[in-house]
Design a protein around this motif. Structure first.
Motif, PDB file in Angstrom:
ATOM      1  N   LEU A   1       0.846  -1.189   0.000  1.00 40.43           N
ATOM      2  CA  LEU A   1       0.000   0.000   0.000  1.00 40.43           C
ATOM      3  C   LEU A   1       0.882   1.240   0.000  1.00 40.43           C
ATOM      4  O   LEU A   1       2.069   1.176   0.324  1.00 40.43           O
ATOM      5  N   SER A   2       0.296   2.380  -0.320  1.00 37.13           N
ATOM      6  CA  SER A   2       1.101   3.597  -0.320  1.00 37.13           C
ATOM      7  C   SER A   2       1.632   3.894   1.075  1.00 37.13           C
ATOM      8  O   SER A   2       2.748   4.411   1.216  1.00 37.13           O
ATOM      9  N   GLU A   3       0.863   3.580   2.131  1.00 35.09           N
ATOM     10  CA  GLU A   3       1.356   3.746   3.498  1.00 35.09           C
ATOM     11  C   GLU A   3       0.821   2.663   4.426  1.00 35.09           C
ATOM     12  O   GLU A   3      -0.307   2.187   4.267  1.00 35.09           O
ATOM     13  N   THR A   4       1.655   2.311   5.389  1.00 36.35           N
ATOM     14  CA  THR A   4       1.313   1.419   6.488  1.00 36.35           C
ATOM     15  C   THR A   4       1.729   2.128   7.774  1.00 36.35           C
ATOM     16  O   THR A   4       2.807   2.723   7.830  1.00 36.35           O
ATOM     17  N   THR A   5       0.872   2.083   8.800  1.00 41.58           N
ATOM     18  CA  THR A   5       1.208   2.778  10.038  1.00 41.58           C
ATOM     19  C   THR A   5       1.284   1.812  11.203  1.00 41.58           C
ATOM     20  O   THR A   5       0.664   0.748  11.201  1.00 41.58           O
ATOM     21  N   PHE A   6       2.045   2.245  12.212  1.00 38.05           N
ATOM     22  CA  PHE A   6       2.285   1.431  13.390  1.00 38.05           C
ATOM     23  C   PHE A   6       1.977   2.274  14.625  1.00 38.05           C
ATOM     24  O   PHE A   6       2.617   3.308  14.861  1.00 38.05           O
ATOM     25  N   LEU A   7       0.965   1.837  15.388  1.00 37.83           N
ATOM     26  CA  LEU A   7       0.512   2.568  16.569  1.00 37.83           C
ATOM     27  C   LEU A   7       1.372   2.220  17.769  1.00 37.83           C
ATOM     28  O   LEU A   7       1.595   1.044  18.080  1.00 37.83           O
ATOM     29  N   LEU A   8       1.820   3.259  18.488  1.00 37.14           N
ATOM     30  CA  LEU A   8       2.694   3.110  19.643  1.00 37.14           C
ATOM     31  C   LEU A   8       2.233   4.037  20.762  1.00 37.14           C
ATOM     32  O   LEU A   8       1.466   4.984  20.532  1.00 37.14           O
ATOM     33  N   ASP A   9       2.714   3.799  21.954  1.00 35.32           N
ATOM     34  CA  ASP A   9       2.486   4.741  23.039  1.00 35.32           C
ATOM     35  C   ASP A   9       3.254   6.024  22.761  1.00 35.32           C
ATOM     36  O   ASP A   9       4.324   5.998  22.121  1.00 35.32           O
ATOM     37  N   PRO A  10       2.751   7.168  23.225  1.00 38.06           N
ATOM     38  CA  PRO A  10       3.495   8.413  23.029  1.00 38.06           C
ATOM     39  C   PRO A  10       4.849   8.358  23.740  1.00 38.06           C
ATOM     40  O   PRO A  10       5.025   7.623  24.715  1.00 38.06           O
ATOM     41  N   THR A  11       5.793   9.128  23.239  1.00 36.44           N
ATOM     42  CA  THR A  11       7.030   9.308  23.988  1.00 36.44           C
ATOM     43  C   THR A  11       6.716  10.094  25.265  1.00 36.44           C
ATOM     44  O   THR A  11       5.633  10.684  25.406  1.00 36.44           O
ATOM     45  N   GLU A  12       7.663  10.134  26.169  1.00 39.88           N
ATOM     46  CA  GLU A  12       7.449  10.876  27.414  1.00 39.88           C
ATOM     47  C   GLU A  12       7.188  12.347  27.115  1.00 39.88           C
ATOM     48  O   GLU A  12       6.279  12.965  27.687  1.00 39.88           O
ATOM     49  N   ALA A  13       7.970  12.911  26.191  1.00 41.06           N
ATOM     50  CA  ALA A  13       7.774  14.313  25.826  1.00 41.06           C
ATOM     51  C   ALA A  13       6.447  14.520  25.117  1.00 41.06           C
ATOM     52  O   ALA A  13       5.745  15.510  25.347  1.00 41.06           O
ATOM     53  N   GLY A  14       6.077  13.584  24.249  1.00 39.06           N
ATOM     54  CA  GLY A  14       4.811  13.692  23.549  1.00 39.06           C
ATOM     55  C   GLY A  14       3.629  13.633  24.485  1.00 39.06           C
ATOM     56  O   GLY A  14       2.669  14.403  24.361  1.00 39.06           O
ATOM     57  N   ARG A  15       3.689  12.700  25.448  1.00 37.84           N
ATOM     58  CA  ARG A  15       2.594  12.593  26.425  1.00 37.84           C
ATOM     59  C   ARG A  15       2.464  13.873  27.235  1.00 37.84           C
ATOM     60  O   ARG A  15       1.357  14.370  27.479  1.00 37.84           O
TER      61      ARG A  15
ATOM     62  N   ALA B   1       3.133  16.762  26.281  1.00 31.89           N
ATOM     63  CA  ALA B   1       2.586  17.816  25.409  1.00 31.89           C
ATOM     64  C   ALA B   1       1.146  17.552  25.002  1.00 31.89           C
ATOM     65  O   ALA B   1       0.549  18.365  24.305  1.00 31.89           O
ATOM     66  N   GLY B   2       0.580  16.405  25.440  1.00 29.95           N
ATOM     67  CA  GLY B   2      -0.830  16.131  25.177  1.00 29.95           C
ATOM     68  C   GLY B   2      -1.121  15.054  24.165  1.00 29.95           C
ATOM     69  O   GLY B   2      -2.285  14.837  23.805  1.00 29.95           O
ATOM     70  N   ALA B   3      -0.096  14.336  23.665  1.00 25.81           N
ATOM     71  CA  ALA B   3      -0.324  13.310  22.646  1.00 25.81           C
ATOM     72  C   ALA B   3      -1.129  12.137  23.204  1.00 25.81           C
ATOM     73  O   ALA B   3      -0.901  11.682  24.326  1.00 25.81           O
ATOM     74  N   ASP B   4      -2.061  11.649  22.398  1.00 17.66           N
ATOM     75  CA  ASP B   4      -2.850  10.470  22.768  1.00 17.66           C
ATOM     76  C   ASP B   4      -2.166   9.181  22.331  1.00 17.66           C
ATOM     77  O   ASP B   4      -2.332   8.137  22.967  1.00 17.66           O
ATOM     78  N   TYR B   5      -1.427   9.223  21.252  1.00 17.95           N
ATOM     79  CA  TYR B   5      -0.692   8.062  20.755  1.00 17.95           C
ATOM     80  C   TYR B   5       0.423   8.562  19.849  1.00 17.95           C
ATOM     81  O   TYR B   5       0.470   9.732  19.467  1.00 17.95           O
TER      82      TYR B   5
END
Length: 294
Positions: free
Chosen positions: A44-58, A60-64
């Motif tokens: 496919l043109s893209e495939t994604t991989f869901l992960l927990d946010p990094t510590e900095a991302g979390r 800053a408000g990241a959900d994933y």
């Protein structure tokens, strides 16, 4: 190890009329080699991989967090994978911490909002700031024209509209010219090229609903350098086009058609706010649910 998997159709409510993205949930522990191998395998043109946010991302408000791969490598951002991954995360029980879903990816944090269309729910993302904009030099423009089998004089206007993947874009005379293109992908080389052309204005006898909106433009995206000759429907490119053209050449709110030349019927809803922020929305629907052995 088996991991939950979804394949989500993006930019069309018809399950096979948009652009599919493969989404692997719970991708912690996978190596870059495994991610690349699986992305090549899906084809496919893209495939994604869901992960927990990094510590900095979390913080800053990241959900994933998401990593986005093409058959040719990893991207810092892409539009239809953003919407498809948000759809998959929500469908799997994800609950955003705030009003919007907040995705962490290579360009930072991207907001995704849920819009009520009156007949269902549509997702839209806030386009990241352009990392490259402005004029296209003569050498690149000449290569673009050759790759499209056109003359430079056939290009109405051009600009860099790169919000991560590397987009450069040209506007042609009209949608018919865009649909008739038979590009030379070898000549195109490493360019990631977006092409847009306007449809003739249509006078409506009555106000149209969002679902009935006539497309203002036809868009095509050519990215041979990442293993994808033509991408069916492209969120990141449409975000860049909106930042470039909306509110000036095009209305501040419009619908783009993409995928027609490939037998698809993608519809991309673009809105540019007075502050310049661009939102790109589309319908999303799950077509495959299961597990993958990775």
């Amino acid at each position: 190890m088996n991991r939950p998997f979804r394949q989500v159709n993006v930019f069309s409510a018809q399950p096979t009329a948009g652009n599919p993205v493969a989404v692997v949930h719970g991708a912690e522990g996978l190596t870059d080699e495994q991610l690349a191998d699986f992305a090549r395998w899906t084809n496919l043109s893209e495939t994604t991989f869901l992960l927990d946010p990094t510590e900095a991302g979390r913080a800053a408000g990241a959900d994933y967090r998401v990593r986005i791969w093409t058959p040719g490598g990893e991207l810092p951002f892409a539009g239809h994978p953003t919407l498809g991954t948000a759809h998959a995360w929500l469908e799997a029980g994800g609950v955003p911490r705030g009003q919007d879903v907040v995705q962490e990816c290579g360009v930072g944090l991207v907001r995704v909002r849920r819009e009520n269309t009156g007949v269902g729910q549509r997702l839209a993302f806030a386009g990241p700031a352009l990392i490259r904009s402005g004029a296209v030099d003569d050498a690149d423009l000449a290569q673009i024209a050759r790759s499209l089998r056109l003359e430079v004089s056939d290009v109405v206007r051009s600009a860099w509209v790169d919000n991560g993947p590397g987009w450069v874009a040209v506007q042609l005379r009209d949608a018919d010219v865009v649909l008739g293109l038979e590009p030379d992908l070898v000549v195109m080389g490493d360019l990631k090229l977006g092409v847009v052309g306007e449809y003739a204005p249509v006078r409506a006898t009555a106000p149209q609903t969002a679902e009935q909106s006539v497309p203002a433009v036809e868009v095509r995206a050519f990215v041979p350098s990442i293993g994808v000759g033509e991408d069916p429907v492209t969120g990141s490119l449409n975000a860049g086009l909106g930042q470039w053209l909306a509110g000036d050449v095009l209305p501040s709110s419009y619908v783009a058609s993409q995928g027609t030349a490939m037998g698809r019927a993608g519809r991309v809803h673009v809105e540019k706010l007075p502050d310049g922020e661009v939102w790109v929305g589309g319908d999303t629907v799950t077509t495959i649910v299961g597990e993958v052995a990775l």
